[in-house]
Scaffold this active site. Structure first.
Site, PDB file in Angstrom:
ATOM      1  N   ARG A 238       0.873  -1.177   0.000  1.00 23.58           N
ATOM      2  CA  ARG A 238       0.000   0.000   0.000  1.00 23.58           C
ATOM      3  C   ARG A 238       0.910   1.227   0.000  1.00 23.58           C
ATOM      4  O   ARG A 238       1.975   1.222   0.622  1.00 23.58           O
ATOM      5  CB  ARG A 238      -0.900   0.032   1.238  1.00 23.58           C
ATOM      6  CG  ARG A 238      -2.107  -0.913   1.164  1.00 23.58           C
ATOM      7  CD  ARG A 238      -3.164  -0.456   0.148  1.00 23.58           C
ATOM      8  NE  ARG A 238      -4.307  -1.348   0.115  1.00 23.58           N
ATOM      9  CZ  ARG A 238      -4.438  -2.391  -0.700  1.00 23.58           C
ATOM     10  NH1 ARG A 238      -3.486  -2.695  -1.572  1.00 23.58           N
ATOM     11  NH2 ARG A 238      -5.534  -3.137  -0.658  1.00 23.58           N
ATOM     12  N   GLU A 267      -2.676   7.830  -4.517  1.00 25.27           N
ATOM     13  CA  GLU A 267      -3.175   7.261  -5.779  1.00 25.27           C
ATOM     14  C   GLU A 267      -4.677   7.480  -5.995  1.00 25.27           C
ATOM     15  O   GLU A 267      -5.157   7.457  -7.128  1.00 25.27           O
ATOM     16  CB  GLU A 267      -2.864   5.755  -5.856  1.00 25.27           C
ATOM     17  CG  GLU A 267      -3.643   4.896  -4.873  1.00 25.27           C
ATOM     18  CD  GLU A 267      -3.307   3.415  -5.001  1.00 25.27           C
ATOM     19  OE1 GLU A 267      -2.116   3.060  -4.947  1.00 25.27           O
ATOM     20  OE2 GLU A 267      -4.255   2.609  -5.153  1.00 25.27           O
ATOM     21  N   HIS A 299      -1.321   0.225  -9.683  1.00 25.55           N
ATOM     22  CA  HIS A 299      -2.045  -0.746  -8.853  1.00 25.55           C
ATOM     23  C   HIS A 299      -2.625  -1.880  -9.710  1.00 25.55           C
ATOM     24  O   HIS A 299      -3.827  -2.138  -9.673  1.00 25.55           O
ATOM     25  CB  HIS A 299      -3.150  -0.047  -8.057  1.00 25.55           C
ATOM     26  CG  HIS A 299      -3.450  -0.736  -6.756  1.00 25.55           C
ATOM     27  ND1 HIS A 299      -3.712  -0.063  -5.593  1.00 25.55           N
ATOM     28  CD2 HIS A 299      -3.527  -2.055  -6.443  1.00 25.55           C
ATOM     29  CE1 HIS A 299      -3.951  -0.923  -4.619  1.00 25.55           C
ATOM     30  NE2 HIS A 299      -3.848  -2.153  -5.112  1.00 25.55           N
TER      31      HIS A 299
HETATM   32  P1  NAI Z   1      -1.408 -11.456   4.534  1.00 22.09           P
HETATM   33  O1  NAI Z   1      -2.306 -10.961   5.614  1.00 22.09           O
HETATM   34  O2  NAI Z   1      -1.491 -12.874   4.094  1.00 22.09           O
HETATM   35  O3  NAI Z   1       0.126 -11.162   4.958  1.00 22.09           O
HETATM   36  C1  NAI Z   1       0.562  -9.966   5.523  1.00 22.09           C
HETATM   37  C2  NAI Z   1       1.741 -10.306   6.430  1.00 22.09           C
HETATM   38  O4  NAI Z   1       2.328  -9.074   6.893  1.00 22.09           O
HETATM   39  C3  NAI Z   1       1.328 -11.097   7.677  1.00 22.09           C
HETATM   40  O5  NAI Z   1       2.126 -12.257   7.800  1.00 22.09           O
HETATM   41  C4  NAI Z   1       1.583 -10.115   8.819  1.00 22.09           C
HETATM   42  O6  NAI Z   1       1.978 -10.758  10.028  1.00 22.09           O
HETATM   43  C5  NAI Z   1       2.714  -9.285   8.232  1.00 22.09           C
HETATM   44  N1  NAI Z   1       2.958  -8.015   8.904  1.00 22.09           N
HETATM   45  C6  NAI Z   1       2.078  -7.191   9.530  1.00 22.09           C
HETATM   46  N2  NAI Z   1       2.735  -6.129  10.024  1.00 22.09           N
HETATM   47  C7  NAI Z   1       4.043  -6.270   9.700  1.00 22.09           C
HETATM   48  C8  NAI Z   1       5.207  -5.496   9.925  1.00 22.09           C
HETATM   49  N3  NAI Z   1       5.167  -4.344  10.618  1.00 22.09           N
HETATM   50  N4  NAI Z   1       6.404  -5.955   9.447  1.00 22.09           N
HETATM   51  C9  NAI Z   1       6.470  -7.118   8.788  1.00 22.09           C
HETATM   52  N5  NAI Z   1       5.389  -7.901   8.544  1.00 22.09           N
HETATM   53  C10 NAI Z   1       4.203  -7.477   8.988  1.00 22.09           C
HETATM   54  O7  NAI Z   1      -1.639 -10.457   3.317  1.00 22.09           O
HETATM   55  P2  NAI Z   1      -1.289 -10.715   1.773  1.00 22.09           P
HETATM   56  O8  NAI Z   1      -2.420 -11.370   1.080  1.00 22.09           O
HETATM   57  O9  NAI Z   1       0.068 -11.308   1.679  1.00 22.09           O
HETATM   58  O10 NAI Z   1      -1.242  -9.191   1.239  1.00 22.09           O
HETATM   59  C11 NAI Z   1      -0.284  -8.270   1.734  1.00 22.09           C
HETATM   60  C12 NAI Z   1      -0.686  -6.860   1.311  1.00 22.09           C
HETATM   61  O11 NAI Z   1      -0.539  -6.740  -0.097  1.00 22.09           O
HETATM   62  C13 NAI Z   1      -2.171  -6.521   1.561  1.00 22.09           C
HETATM   63  O12 NAI Z   1      -2.374  -6.059   2.883  1.00 22.09           O
HETATM   64  C14 NAI Z   1      -2.444  -5.451   0.552  1.00 22.09           C
HETATM   65  O13 NAI Z   1      -2.218  -4.179   1.149  1.00 22.09           O
HETATM   66  C15 NAI Z   1      -1.393  -5.691  -0.531  1.00 22.09           C
HETATM   67  N6  NAI Z   1      -2.013  -6.108  -1.797  1.00 22.09           N
HETATM   68  C16 NAI Z   1      -1.690  -5.412  -2.934  1.00 22.09           C
HETATM   69  C17 NAI Z   1      -2.249  -5.762  -4.148  1.00 22.09           C
HETATM   70  C18 NAI Z   1      -1.888  -5.066  -5.417  1.00 22.09           C
HETATM   71  O14 NAI Z   1      -2.642  -5.188  -6.407  1.00 22.09           O
HETATM   72  N7  NAI Z   1      -0.777  -4.366  -5.482  1.00 22.09           N
HETATM   73  C19 NAI Z   1      -3.262  -6.833  -4.226  1.00 22.09           C
HETATM   74  C20 NAI Z   1      -3.462  -7.555  -2.984  1.00 22.09           C
HETATM   75  C21 NAI Z   1      -2.883  -7.172  -1.825  1.00 22.09           C
END
Ligand code: NAI
Length: 332
Positions: A238, A267, A299
Site C-alpha cells: 500500500r 493514488e 495498482h
Molecule cells: P497477509 O495478511 O497474508 O500477509 C501480511 C503479512 O504481513 C502477515 O504475515 C503479517 O503478520 C505481516 N505483517 C504485519 N505487520 C508487519 C510489519 N510491521 N512488518 C512485517 N510484517 C508485517 O496479506 P497478503 O495477502 O500477503 O497481502 C499483503 C498486502 O498486499 C495486503 O495487505 C495489501 O495491502 C497488498 N495487496 C496489494 C495488491 C496489489 O494489487 N498491489 C493486491 C493484494 C494485496
C-alpha cells in the site's frame, strides 16, 4: 441480494456478471454497476441496495457508513484483500457487516513484484523505447545477476511467501521480518531477522505487509539511512507504507538505486483512471516519474484473469452467506 457496485470498471462488470451466472444452487444476485466511487454524495444512486461492493480507493469512513446505514445498507463487500480504507469500528457500531476477499491469487501480486524487479534491474522499460527508435547502444542498461543477491521481504503472509518461493528460484539469499514466522518460508531457507537487520543487509527490499497505524511510513528517512547504498526498493503493498518525500530524497542522493511502485500514497483519484489528457496536479508523483530508475504501475498487481475470477466468485459467495445468515469466514 441487490448489490450496488461502485468504482466499477468494464472488467469488473465482466467478471461479476459471469460469476453471478455461474452461481450453482444459490439464488442469483441483482447487480447494479456505477462508475462513480462510493461517497456520501453517490451512496443514494440506487434505491433499496442491501450491499455495496467497493474497491481499494473507496474511503469508507464513519460518515459514509452512517449514510449507508440510513439507506438500509447491511453489508460492505470489499472486492480486495486490504481493508485499511474501512472504519471497521464504525461499521460494527452501526451493525453493518464488512466482508473481503483475503486470498484470490497471491501469485498475481508476487509475479508482478518480480516483473518490477526484472524490469528495473535490466532496464527493459528503457531498452524497449530505445530499440524502437533505432538506438541499439547499451550504455546505461547495465544490470546485475539476481543470483546470490540478498532479498529482504517485509511481511511473509500469502503474497510474501509466494514471492519468497520465486526469489528462491533465482538463487537469492532470503531475509524476512514478520511477527508471525511462516513455516513454509523457513523450510525454503528464509532467515527471519529484525527489521533494521533486513534493511541493512538487503540488496532488494520488497514490502508485503498490510497498511496499519504501525506500518504507516514504515519506510522513512531514518530507515532509508540504514539501507545499503544503491538498494532496490519495491512496494506492491500500500502506498502509505512509504514516506514518498523521504524516498525522493533517497533517489536524489543515489542512496536508493531503483524504486518500483505498484501503489502510491496519493493514488486515489488518479490510479485506475485515464488522465492522459489532463494536467496532473500531483507534483510528488510527477517528480517520481522523472527518475530513469523509477518504475510505477497503477495498482495492477492483482490484475490477472485468475485473480479477477476468484475475486468475483468469493465476493458473491460472501454475500450469499450473509444473505442466508450463515457464518462468513471472510467477515472482518
Ligand atoms: P497477509 O495478511 O497474508 O500477509 C501480511 C503479512 O504481513 C502477515 O504475515 C503479517 O503478520 C505481516 N505483517 C504485519 N505487520 C508487519 C510489519 N510491521 N512488518 C512485517 N510484517 C508485517 O496479506 P497478503 O495477502 O500477503 O497481502 C499483503 C498486502 O498486499 C495486503 O495487505 C495489501 O495491502 C497488498 N495487496 C496489494 C495488491 C496489489 O494489487 N498491489 C493486491 C493484494 C494485496
Amino acid at each position: 441480494m441487490r448489490i450496488g457496485f461502485f468504482s466499477a470498471k468494464p472488467y469488473d462488470k465482466t467478471s461479476f456478471i459471469s460469476a453471478n451466472a455461474a452461481l450453482e444452487g444459490l439464488p442469483k444476485h441483482e447487480l447494479i454497476f456505477f462508475e462513480a466511487a462510493l461517497t456520501a454524495q453517490t451512496c443514494g444512486l440506487a434505491d433499496d441496495i442491501e450491499a455495496v461492493c467497493v474497491f481499494v480507493n473507496d474511503q469508507i469512513d464513519a460518515h459514509l457508513l452512517r449514510c449507508l446505514a440510513g439507506r438500509g445498507v447491511k453489508v460492505v463487500a470489499l472486492r480486495c484483500a486490504g481493508f485499511n480504507n474501512v472504519d471497521l469500528a464504525a461499521a460494527r457500531a452501526l451493525g453493518i457487516s464488512v466482508v473481503r476477499v483475503p486470498a484470490y491469487s497471491p501469485y498475481a501480486v508476487a509475479e508482478h513484484t518480480l516483473a518490477l524487479i526484472l524490469t528495473l534491474n535490466r532496464h527493459t522499460h528503457r531498452a524497449y523505447n530505445r530499440v524502437r527508435e533505432g538506438n541499439f547502444a547499451l550504455n546505461g542498461l547495465l544490470g546485475f545477476d539476481l543470483n546470490g543477491k540478498t532479498v529482504g521481504i517485509m511481511g511473509t503472509g500469502r503474497i510474501g511467501a509466494v514471492f519468497a518461493r520465486i526469489m528462491h528460484g533465482f538463487g537469492c539469499v532470503l531475509l524476512a521480518c514478520d511477527q508471525i514466522e511462516n513455516s513454509e518460508c523457513i523450510q525454503l531457507g528464509v532467515r527471519y531477522v529484525d527489521q533494521d537487520t533486513l534493511l541493512q543487509q538487503s540488496d532488494i527490499i520488497s514490502l508485503h505487509c498490510p497498511l496499519t497505524p504501525q506500518t504507516h511510513h514504515v519506510i522513512n528517512a531514518s530507515k532509508i539511512a540504514l539501507m545499503k547504498r544503491g538498494v532496490m526498493l519495491i512496494n506492491t503493498g500500500r502506498g502509505a507504507l512509504i514516506d514518498t518525500g523521504a524516498v525522493i530524497a533517497g533517489l536524489k542522493s543515489g542512496h536508493i538505486g531503483a524504486l518500483g511502485l505498484d501503489v502510491y500514497e496519493q493514488e486515489e483519484g488518479l490510479f485506475f483512471e485515464d488522465h492522459s489528457s489532463d494536467i496532473i496536479q500531483d507534483d510528488v508523483l510527477e517528480r517520481l516519474l522523472t527518475f530513469p530508475n523509477v518504475l510505477i504501475t497503477a495498482h495492477q498487481g492483482f490484475f490477472t484473469r485468475e485473480a479477477m475470477t476468484a475475486i468475483a466468485e468469493t465476493t458473491l459467495s460472501n454475500l450469499s452467506q450473509i444473505e442466508q445468515n450463515l457464518a462468513c469466514p471472510n467477515a472482518l
